[in-house]
Design a protein around this motif. Structure first.
Motif, PDB file in Angstrom:
ATOM      1  N   VAL A  62       0.981  -0.992  -0.140  1.00 42.46           N
ATOM      2  CA  VAL A  62      -0.093   0.171   0.117  1.00 42.46           C
ATOM      3  C   VAL A  62       0.960   1.193   0.144  1.00 42.46           C
ATOM      4  N   THR A  63       1.959   1.015   0.361  1.00 38.74           N
ATOM      5  CA  THR A  63       3.034   2.466   0.778  1.00 38.74           C
ATOM      6  C   THR A  63       4.419   1.727  -0.495  1.00 38.74           C
ATOM      7  N   GLY A  64       5.465   2.311  -1.060  1.00 39.95           N
ATOM      8  CA  GLY A  64       5.874   2.391  -1.937  1.00 39.95           C
ATOM      9  C   GLY A  64       7.527   3.961  -1.991  1.00 39.95           C
ATOM     10  N   GLY A  65       8.356   3.383  -2.273  1.00 41.02           N
ATOM     11  CA  GLY A  65       9.189   4.226  -2.250  1.00 41.02           C
ATOM     12  C   GLY A  65       9.980   4.114  -3.493  1.00 41.02           C
ATOM     13  N   TYR A  66       9.666   3.362  -4.982  1.00 37.85           N
ATOM     14  CA  TYR A  66       9.932   3.674  -6.355  1.00 37.85           C
ATOM     15  C   TYR A  66       8.931   4.667  -6.437  1.00 37.85           C
ATOM     16  N   PRO A  67       9.799   6.019  -7.284  1.00 31.03           N
ATOM     17  CA  PRO A  67       8.690   7.006  -8.390  1.00 31.03           C
ATOM     18  C   PRO A  67       7.720   6.254  -9.834  1.00 31.03           C
ATOM     19  N   VAL A  68       6.579   5.867  -9.380  1.00 30.43           N
ATOM     20  CA  VAL A  68       5.079   6.025  -9.516  1.00 30.43           C
ATOM     21  C   VAL A  68       5.383   6.780 -11.730  1.00 30.43           C
ATOM     22  N   ILE A  69       5.515   6.159 -12.622  1.00 29.04           N
ATOM     23  CA  ILE A  69       5.966   7.492 -13.944  1.00 29.04           C
ATOM     24  C   ILE A  69       4.389   7.163 -14.393  1.00 29.04           C
ATOM     25  N   ALA A  70       3.174   6.292 -13.836  1.00 31.68           N
ATOM     26  CA  ALA A  70       2.229   5.803 -15.256  1.00 31.68           C
ATOM     27  C   ALA A  70       1.447   4.919 -14.124  1.00 31.68           C
ATOM     28  N   ALA A  71       0.459   4.790 -14.325  1.00 36.15           N
ATOM     29  CA  ALA A  71      -1.191   4.250 -13.518  1.00 36.15           C
ATOM     30  C   ALA A  71      -1.462   2.599 -14.689  1.00 36.15           C
ATOM     31  N   VAL A  72      -1.952   2.478 -14.963  1.00 43.02           N
ATOM     32  CA  VAL A  72      -2.242   0.858 -15.489  1.00 43.02           C
ATOM     33  C   VAL A  72      -4.168   1.666 -15.100  1.00 43.02           C
ATOM     34  N   THR A  73      -4.877   1.921 -15.955  1.00 48.92           N
ATOM     35  CA  THR A  73      -6.277   2.181 -16.042  1.00 48.92           C
ATOM     36  C   THR A  73      -6.869   0.723 -15.329  1.00 48.92           C
ATOM     37  N   ASP A  74      -8.073   0.842 -14.830  1.00 46.67           N
ATOM     38  CA  ASP A  74      -8.842   0.162 -13.744  1.00 46.67           C
ATOM     39  C   ASP A  74      -9.668  -1.218 -15.213  1.00 46.67           C
ATOM     40  N   ASP A  75      -9.778  -0.747 -15.798  1.00 47.00           N
ATOM     41  CA  ASP A  75     -10.261  -1.537 -17.174  1.00 47.00           C
ATOM     42  C   ASP A  75      -8.895  -2.405 -17.773  1.00 47.00           C
ATOM     43  N   SER A  76      -8.183  -1.970 -18.036  1.00 42.75           N
ATOM     44  CA  SER A  76      -7.314  -2.929 -18.571  1.00 42.75           C
ATOM     45  C   SER A  76      -6.212  -3.887 -17.148  1.00 42.75           C
ATOM     46  N   LEU A  77      -6.339  -2.850 -16.044  1.00 39.69           N
ATOM     47  CA  LEU A  77      -6.179  -4.581 -15.553  1.00 39.69           C
ATOM     48  C   LEU A  77      -6.676  -5.323 -15.157  1.00 39.69           C
ATOM     49  N   ASP A  78      -8.201  -5.581 -15.377  1.00 38.36           N
ATOM     50  CA  ASP A  78      -8.519  -7.002 -15.536  1.00 38.36           C
ATOM     51  C   ASP A  78      -7.708  -7.365 -17.245  1.00 38.36           C
ATOM     52  N   VAL A  79      -7.583  -7.162 -18.126  1.00 37.86           N
ATOM     53  CA  VAL A  79      -6.858  -7.505 -19.094  1.00 37.86           C
ATOM     54  C   VAL A  79      -5.438  -7.872 -18.698  1.00 37.86           C
ATOM     55  N   LEU A  80      -5.033  -7.133 -17.890  1.00 38.56           N
ATOM     56  CA  LEU A  80      -3.726  -7.589 -17.799  1.00 38.56           C
ATOM     57  C   LEU A  80      -3.150  -8.718 -16.927  1.00 38.56           C
ATOM     58  N   ALA A  81      -4.453  -9.008 -16.115  1.00 37.67           N
ATOM     59  CA  ALA A  81      -4.688 -10.309 -15.162  1.00 37.67           C
ATOM     60  C   ALA A  81      -4.350 -11.513 -16.019  1.00 37.67           C
ATOM     61  N   GLN A  82      -4.439 -11.003 -17.282  1.00 43.83           N
ATOM     62  CA  GLN A  82      -5.302 -12.973 -18.289  1.00 43.83           C
ATOM     63  C   GLN A  82      -3.637 -13.218 -18.961  1.00 43.83           C
ATOM     64  N   ALA A  83      -2.367 -12.172 -18.826  1.00 44.93           N
ATOM     65  CA  ALA A  83      -1.344 -12.205 -19.063  1.00 44.93           C
ATOM     66  C   ALA A  83       0.017 -13.033 -18.550  1.00 44.93           C
TER      67      ALA A  83
END
Length: 543
Positions: A507-528
């Motif tokens: 829930v917390t982290g120390g590496y910079p976040v350059i971008a974020a996968v959208t919620d709908d795309s996370l479902d697609v990514l789950a099948q990768a």
């Protein structure tokens, strides 16, 4: 104060270096707007997660600005937060060395630690782990050069300007100065984490023969203290989303299913634990939520009922009473006593017959829903297995029995009209929204993120997915203080290889976040699957 985007459903509020994160967090808690799902304080930021359908990001920005500008309640955090007193034995293996590093005797360090008034600044790393800051604590304690592979539960450590106590055995690089047997995380409690942001903490050396933690009503300012907080305080500082949503069936039948082979990994998953990140608890839940919902609808369950998430296939199980089931998500041979069946349909599962989900040909995760819902113990409001934190039922093993709830009142519906296709086998097209630390990367790295065809590496699981491709160069190489994270956050560690956080991620982290996968795309990514190629494209504006 800066308000930075983190995907399409979260904002990261960066407090001025001289500002007070807890003061801002307290104001946001007290003026909480409808649609706010999570508030996660960290070292210099507060993460605000929202339901963008109920609270658009533009409205969330306005609410944050109004709350920050409002007159603070005098000593609001100190007056409202409870104080817990933890008994500690100063027996840590690093105590003497730590005292020498800060130029003090052991006795002086122990006295300083006990006399300090500590406050939980934020949580993270593991559920129940609170980062404590001390009033007047000016010591800067270096971390171990080589972290321990296992720190025992109850160890109290120092690192940098922080103090913390480990709620469960984990690796760790903090210098251990003592031990407490306080129950820092209780999975059976309504609010499992003892230490939550804003809470005040004092340490007292345990009397001889007594090691339990204690709660001091005089210090907490309450007439009655049974959990470290008075009733009013517990309501005011309850972690977001802490109200229990007990979705387990009322009268489950144990042993309805017996596992013959669990395959690579089979876990119990529902829609997870949203709203608890402020207490250090990840969302968890099904990685492909769309497939979970679909499988449940096919057998007449509520969409959030628990099902089995089967990774890569190889699953076999036998029914001990008549059941109904449906499979959605990844595609592979489905056999009932050797008879081939189709996905996305409800079928009877007669008692004594064996159901097999062979190794998947397309996709990575299938969801086996059983009418009545899979039954497992509810932990922090969910039946989901959290692989990183160890919450919920352990991954299934051969010979285990699974309980199934009674049939719901809703009949099995007619077949859904949607045309279901197999998960894609070619390149995946995923949508990326802006991240809060894009300015830590030069324009060339930001362009490479979208120009590159990335490959899912073998380091892909429920916690995170590491991508193979060119290293993304950073414009800034200084250390980023820990800040709130969300599933989909695309972190870039020092080696430059992006990592996408998934549902069981920290829930917390120390590496910079350059971008974020959208919620709908996370479902697609789950099948990768490992080896899957990924292309990113820009998300449209959030508002």
């Amino acid at each position: 104060m800066r308000i930075l985007p983190l995907g399409l459903s979260a904002l990261l509020v960066e407090v001025d270096p001289q500002g007070d994160v807890l003061s801002l967090y307290t104001r946001l808690v007290r003026r909480r707007a409808d649609g706010v799902k999570d508030l996660v304080p960290a070292a210099r930021t507060v993460l605000v997660r929202v339901d963008p359908h109920a609270l658009p990001l533009s409205a969330a920005r306005a609410w944050i600005e109004q709350a920050a500008a409002a007159e603070p309640v005098p000593d609001a955090a100190a007056a409202a937060a409870a104080q817990v007193v933890l008994s500690i034995a100063y027996d840590g293996p690093d105590l003497a060395e730590t005292a020498a590093l800060v130029g003090m005797s052991v006795e002086a360090l122990v006295r300083r630690h006990q006399e300090t008034a500590w406050t939980v600044a934020f949580t993270g790393f593991a559920p129940g782990f609170g980062y404590l800051i001390g009033d007047g604590w000016s010591l800067d304690v270096p971390r171990l050069a080589s972290p321990r592979t296992r720190v025992p539960a109850g160890a109290v450590g120092l690192a940098g300007a922080y103090c913390g106590a480990y709620p469960r055995p984990t690796p760790g690089g903090w210098r251990l100065v003592g031990t407490t047997d306080a129950v820092l995380f209780d999975v059976d409690a309504a609010d499992p984490a003892l230490l939550v942001p804003g809470m005040r903490v004092r340490f007292r050396e345990a009397p001889a023969g007594r090691g339990r933690n204690s709660f001091d009503p005089s210090l907490a300012g309450a007439d009655r203290v049974d959990s470290g907080r008075s009733g009013a305080e517990e309501e005011e500082f309850r972690p977001a989303g802490a109200a229990q949503s007990e979705s387990r069936p009322a009268a489950p039948e144990d042993g309805a299913i017996e596992v013959a082979e669990p395959g690579l990994l089979t876990t119990v998953q529902d829609l997870g634990r949203p709203g608890r990140a402020g207490a250090g608890i990840a969302v968890s839940g099904a990685l492909d939520r769309r497939s979970l919902r679909t499988a449940n609808r096919l057998v007449g369950n509520a969409e959030d009922a628990a099902a089995l998430e089967i990774t890569m296939g190889g699953f076999r199980a036998r029914a001990h009473r008549p059941l109904w089931f449906a499979v959605a998500g990844a595609w592979g041979p489905i056999r009932l006593d050797g008879r081939e069946l189709d996905p996305y349909q409800a079928y009877e599962w007669p008692a004594g017959t064996e159901l097999e989900l062979d190794w998947f040909a397309r996709g990575a995760r299938a969801y086996l829903a059983v009418r009545g819902g899979i039954h497992a113990d509810v932990v922090a409001g969910s039946q989901s297995t959290d692989m990183m934190a160890g919450l919920g039922r352990a991954p299934l093993a051969a010979g285990e029995s699974i309980a199934v709830g009674l049939h719901p009142a809703v009949p099995i519906p007619t077949a859904e009209q949607d045309t279901w296709g197999a998960p894609a086998t070619g390149d995946l097209d995923l949508v990326l929204a802006p991240g809060p630390r894009a300015d830590w990367f030069p324009a060339s790295a930001r362009a490479a993120l979208f120009d590159t065809v990335w490959t899912v590496s073998a380091q892909a699981d429920r916690v995170g997915i590491r991508l193979d491709g060119p290293a993304l160069e950073r414009a800034r190489t200084d250390e980023l203080p820990s800040e709130g994270m969300t599933p989909g956050a695309l972190q870039v560690p020092p080696d430059g290889r992006p990592v996408i956080l998934m549902a069981d991620g920290p829930v917390t982290g120390g590496y910079p976040v350059i971008a974020a996968v959208t919620d709908d795309s996370l479902d697609v990514l789950a099948q990768a699957r490992p080896g899957t190629r990924i292309r990113f494209r820009h998300a449209p504006p959030a508002d």
